[in-house]
Design a protein around this motif. Sequence first.
Motif, PDB file in Angstrom:
ATOM      1  N   SER A 193     -19.023  16.664   5.636  1.00  0.00           N
ATOM      2  CA  SER A 193     -20.228  15.733   6.023  1.00  0.00           C
ATOM      3  C   SER A 193     -20.633  16.377   7.281  1.00  0.00           C
ATOM      4  O   SER A 193     -20.013  16.963   8.308  1.00  0.00           O
ATOM      5  CB  SER A 193     -19.468  14.493   6.258  1.00  0.00           C
ATOM      6  OG  SER A 193     -20.558  13.327   6.912  1.00  0.00           O
ATOM      7  N   ASP A 194     -22.138  16.217   7.387  1.00  0.00           N
ATOM      8  CA  ASP A 194     -22.793  16.725   8.452  1.00  0.00           C
ATOM      9  C   ASP A 194     -23.432  15.521   9.080  1.00  0.00           C
ATOM     10  O   ASP A 194     -24.411  15.005   9.034  1.00  0.00           O
ATOM     11  CB  ASP A 194     -23.939  17.611   7.948  1.00  0.00           C
ATOM     12  CG  ASP A 194     -24.637  18.565   9.199  1.00  0.00           C
ATOM     13  OD1 ASP A 194     -24.357  18.424  10.247  1.00  0.00           O
ATOM     14  OD2 ASP A 194     -25.594  19.054   8.796  1.00  0.00           O
ATOM     15  N   GLU A 195     -22.800  15.219  10.342  1.00  0.00           N
ATOM     16  CA  GLU A 195     -23.141  13.916  11.225  1.00  0.00           C
ATOM     17  C   GLU A 195     -24.041  14.527  11.983  1.00  0.00           C
ATOM     18  O   GLU A 195     -24.252  15.667  12.376  1.00  0.00           O
ATOM     19  CB  GLU A 195     -21.911  13.328  11.685  1.00  0.00           C
ATOM     20  CG  GLU A 195     -20.689  12.903  10.806  1.00  0.00           C
ATOM     21  CD  GLU A 195     -21.510  11.938   9.670  1.00  0.00           C
ATOM     22  OE1 GLU A 195     -22.362  11.193  10.067  1.00  0.00           O
ATOM     23  OE2 GLU A 195     -20.940  12.163   8.782  1.00  0.00           O
ATOM     24  N   LYS A 222     -19.722  18.345  12.324  1.00  0.00           N
ATOM     25  CA  LYS A 222     -19.580  18.548  10.940  1.00  0.00           C
ATOM     26  C   LYS A 222     -18.108  18.207  10.740  1.00  0.00           C
ATOM     27  O   LYS A 222     -17.399  18.455  11.477  1.00  0.00           O
ATOM     28  CB  LYS A 222     -19.903  20.139  10.697  1.00  0.00           C
ATOM     29  CG  LYS A 222     -21.154  20.410  10.773  1.00  0.00           C
ATOM     30  CD  LYS A 222     -21.452  21.819  10.096  1.00  0.00           C
ATOM     31  CE  LYS A 222     -23.107  22.258  10.429  1.00  0.00           C
ATOM     32  NZ  LYS A 222     -23.932  21.476  10.615  1.00  0.00           N
ATOM     33  N   GLU A 279     -23.853  18.832   2.990  1.00  0.00           N
ATOM     34  CA  GLU A 279     -22.756  17.847   2.705  1.00  0.00           C
ATOM     35  C   GLU A 279     -22.540  18.189   1.027  1.00  0.00           C
ATOM     36  O   GLU A 279     -23.350  18.286   0.442  1.00  0.00           O
ATOM     37  CB  GLU A 279     -23.405  16.502   2.613  1.00  0.00           C
ATOM     38  CG  GLU A 279     -23.414  16.354   4.400  1.00  0.00           C
ATOM     39  CD  GLU A 279     -24.165  14.998   4.815  1.00  0.00           C
ATOM     40  OE1 GLU A 279     -23.515  14.192   5.397  1.00  0.00           O
ATOM     41  OE2 GLU A 279     -24.752  14.685   3.833  1.00  0.00           O
TER      42      GLU A 279
END
Length: 56
Positions: free
Chosen positions: A36-38, A42, A21
């Motif tokens: 952002s890496d959820e 991504k 992120e």
Amino acid sequence: MRDLVGTALPSRIRAGTGLTEFMAVSVDGRIMCAVSDEEYDKWIIVHRFDEEHREA
């Protein structure tokens, strides 16, 4: 936006922090990019600020 060090900025961020992120803003402040890496996804978000909404 420009990477002043070289190439592969996301890879260098991950190597240094363990995270993918990051957020970057253009030199003139008109464009913002965030990664952002959820949990299962991504996200790459790009926002362009209008001239009339920028603060001096």
